[in-house]
Design an enzyme around this catalytic site. Sequence first.
Site, PDB file in Angstrom:
ATOM      1  N   LYS A 127       0.754  -1.187  -0.041  1.00 35.79           N
ATOM      2  CA  LYS A 127       0.145  -0.142   0.106  1.00 35.79           C
ATOM      3  C   LYS A 127       0.767   1.310   0.151  1.00 35.79           C
ATOM      4  O   LYS A 127       1.993   1.247   0.501  1.00 35.79           O
ATOM      5  CB  LYS A 127      -0.931  -0.071   1.243  1.00 35.79           C
ATOM      6  CG  LYS A 127      -1.852   0.886   1.337  1.00 35.79           C
ATOM      7  CD  LYS A 127      -3.100   0.934   0.288  1.00 35.79           C
ATOM      8  CE  LYS A 127      -4.293  -0.286   0.651  1.00 35.79           C
ATOM      9  NZ  LYS A 127      -5.322  -0.612  -0.146  1.00 35.79           N
TER      10      LYS A 127
HETATM   11  N1  GLU Z   1      -6.992  -0.267  -3.403  1.00 41.29           N
HETATM   12  C1  GLU Z   1      -7.806  -1.519  -3.439  1.00 41.29           C
HETATM   13  C2  GLU Z   1      -7.735  -2.421  -2.330  1.00 41.29           C
HETATM   14  O1  GLU Z   1      -7.308  -1.948  -1.279  1.00 41.29           O
HETATM   15  C3  GLU Z   1      -7.253  -2.071  -4.843  1.00 41.29           C
HETATM   16  C4  GLU Z   1      -5.933  -2.911  -4.715  1.00 41.29           C
HETATM   17  C5  GLU Z   1      -5.484  -3.326  -6.249  1.00 41.29           C
HETATM   18  O2  GLU Z   1      -6.153  -3.442  -7.077  1.00 41.29           O
HETATM   19  O3  GLU Z   1      -4.395  -3.481  -6.226  1.00 41.29           O
HETATM   20  O4  GLU Z   1      -8.155  -3.422  -2.249  1.00 41.29           O
END
Ligand code: GLU
Length: 437
Positions: A127
């Site tokens: 993240k």
């Molecule tokens: N931000 C989204 C999540 O927290 C998608 C992450 C992604 O597609 O890599 O699941």
Amino acid sequence: MMGWKLVTNKKSPLTYMTEIPSEFDSPTYRDVLSQFDAAAEWFCLDPNIRKRLRLPQRALCVTMPIRMDNGDVHVFQGFRGQHDTSLGPTKGGIRYHPDVNLGEVAALAMNMTWKCSLAGLPYGGAKGGIRCNPKNMSRRELQRLTRRYTAEIFPLIGPDHDIPAPDVGTDEHVMAWIMDTYSQQRGYAVPGVVTGKPICIGGSLGREEATGRGVVYVALEAMKHLGIKIDGTTAVVQGFGNVGSISARFLSEAGIKVIGVSDSTCGIYNSNGLNIPDVIAYKKAKHTLDGFPDGEIITNEELLELECTVVIPAALSGQIKEDNAHRLKCRMVVEGANNPTTKEGDGILKDRGIYVIPDILANSGGVIVSYFEWVQDLQKYFWKEKEINEKLHDIIITAFNRVLRFSLSENIDMRMASMAIAIRRLADAHLARGLYP
Ligand code: GLU
């Protein structure tokens, strides 16, 4: 399988430090870690693996001087955390929000590891984020900030390494700027470096709707299990960004009456059901729900406490907590956001018999279709939308039923069952690979 098996319902022989290194300490890290510790304790996870998985593998802090439109230079702080690389590259969103910090990013990277593992994807979790308020910035400022952030985290990202995606406060335009900046450095187009990008540069059909679509697939499957009929079912959705608005749309298309929705400014309520396409059009035009003509204005707190069948928290972390969990009047909570329920809130919901579908299962549709996008980019062969939605349904419902069976056979809640299955896959990978050096 090497030297590791699932052992249930035995007391762990070791007691663990509950400390969190001060770099990562934050409310979100504490919540995410408490879920991990509870599951690890429950099935006596190998203590060495447990120590490893409590911390991110890598975390990078960057600062970025950006020329604002008024000529001033503002120095922003950004982060990227990668939790675990034992199963493949890391994957996870990038958020732009004033409260972003290293501890939150590290916690949400860990959460992504469990989410990818539970869905059977070949990824670990990551993240990233920038502490900024995108609502107060121009498009040009956001573009400069995104490009500089990409340059700063360049050594960490790449299609085989770490693949960002949209999250709170970011969208397909931000992904396009990341893809372009990365590709300019490489000297050729690298669509597989991000997912959730526009279709014209290698994005996938169905990605934009994927998280909300998955939330609703899972909610409908849970209703089937609980014997709840669509007729007479009501829902409340907190948050009207990508996940909230699309969940509300699919719920109403499925015949469920959505009686309340909210954004960061306010909530709106109509006991007869809101006309969701009208709400979406209003929000698009006015950038707020405030003033929507066909609903009563309520606060975000009141919204969560409305009497209804399903609550979908699809905004920020920590919304269902000690102060309000005993006031929720719903039968089910389906976590569209990441970590919307605190540890204390979760305990109260459990005691009150409210059925909770945890984030790592409920909102995994986004990363599942991100995986499809990445595969299509690497293969340079693109699929039809119908195929994508069918494959999404297959993966998420298979995961749901696996978790449900495990939760029933072991008499544990859906969160514990999801965590146990997800962690087991990681533990197998760590034991198979061994320690380096
Ligand atoms: N931000 C989204 C999540 O927290 C998608 C992450 C992604 O597609 O890599 O699941």
